[in-house]
Design a protein around this motif. Sequence first.
Motif, short mmCIF file in Angstrom:
data_model
loop_
_atom_site.label_atom_id
_atom_site.label_comp_id
_atom_site.label_asym_id
_atom_site.label_seq_id
_atom_site.Cartn_x
_atom_site.Cartn_y
_atom_site.Cartn_z
N ASN A 1 -6.04 0.04 14.34
CA ASN A 1 -5.70 -1.26 13.77
C ASN A 1 -6.76 -1.72 12.77
O ASN A 1 -7.06 -2.89 12.65
CB ASN A 1 -5.48 -2.31 14.86
N GLY A 2 -7.29 -0.76 12.01
CA GLY A 2 -8.29 -1.05 10.99
C GLY A 2 -7.66 -1.58 9.71
O GLY A 2 -6.49 -1.97 9.69
N LEU B 1 -4.98 2.22 4.83
CA LEU B 1 -5.14 2.93 3.57
C LEU B 1 -4.36 2.15 2.51
O LEU B 1 -3.15 1.96 2.67
CB LEU B 1 -4.59 4.35 3.72
N PRO B 2 -5.02 1.68 1.46
CA PRO B 2 -4.30 0.93 0.43
C PRO B 2 -3.11 1.72 -0.12
O PRO B 2 -3.17 2.94 -0.24
CB PRO B 2 -5.36 0.70 -0.66
N GLN B 3 -2.04 1.01 -0.42
CA GLN B 3 -0.80 1.63 -0.89
C GLN B 3 -1.05 2.60 -2.04
O GLN B 3 -0.51 3.70 -2.05
CB GLN B 3 0.19 0.53 -1.33
N GLU B 4 -1.91 2.22 -2.98
CA GLU B 4 -2.14 3.07 -4.15
C GLU B 4 -2.88 4.37 -3.81
O GLU B 4 -2.88 5.31 -4.60
CB GLU B 4 -2.89 2.31 -5.25
N LEU B 5 -3.48 4.44 -2.63
CA LEU B 5 -4.21 5.65 -2.23
C LEU B 5 -3.44 6.49 -1.22
O LEU B 5 -3.87 7.59 -0.88
CB LEU B 5 -5.57 5.28 -1.63
N GLN B 6 -2.30 6.01 -0.75
CA GLN B 6 -1.59 6.73 0.32
C GLN B 6 -1.13 8.12 -0.10
O GLN B 6 -1.06 9.01 0.72
CB GLN B 6 -0.44 5.90 0.87
N LEU C 1 1.35 1.28 8.45
CA LEU C 1 2.65 0.69 8.74
C LEU C 1 2.67 -0.81 8.43
O LEU C 1 1.62 -1.43 8.27
CB LEU C 1 2.99 0.92 10.22
N ASP C 2 3.85 -1.36 8.40
CA ASP C 2 4.01 -2.79 8.12
C ASP C 2 3.32 -3.67 9.16
O ASP C 2 2.93 -4.79 8.85
CB ASP C 2 5.50 -3.16 8.05
N ASN C 3 3.15 -3.15 10.39
CA ASN C 3 2.50 -3.95 11.43
C ASN C 3 0.97 -3.94 11.30
O ASN C 3 0.27 -4.50 12.14
CB ASN C 3 2.93 -3.47 12.82
N GLY C 4 0.44 -3.25 10.27
CA GLY C 4 -1.00 -3.21 10.03
C GLY C 4 -1.70 -2.02 10.65
O GLY C 4 -2.87 -1.77 10.35
#
Length: 156
Positions: free
Chosen positions: A97-98, A101-106, A144-147
Amino acid sequence: MRNFAEVVRLPVPVLHAVDLHQLLQQVARLMEAAAQKQNTVLEIAPPIKIPPVEADERQLEQALVNMVKNALESLGQGGRVVLRAEPHPLQLVVADNGPGLPQELQAGWTTPFFSTKPDGQGIGLTLVREIARQHCGQCQLETLDNGWTECRILLG
């Protein structure tokens, strides 16, 4: 690149019946001190009935250690890391739950030497991916959307 190829060259897996829940317990024991050192809760999800899997236990253990190490590094201090095995599809999961990974780096994490850490070498998850491939599977990393961020080895 030649040096990189040497780093991820793995021996052919030696397959035998592996209890995935027992494997998760072994990895949790190995990584517990590192988690405690940074006040992170390391837990194993309740077991789901999964028959033994034909796999190389040492290679899967190394992959899971790398996955947990990455999760701990992303958390820094505090937080939770959860290890679990799922039967459908058959997979090993390390979730944290850290910050994620930013979306642009996934998409970039599969690139050799890719790292979000200033002193990272980008080899840990590449090794995980190669171990998954040797087991006719694949590795996925997703926030995930839940973080929660999940690193998964889907086994073939």
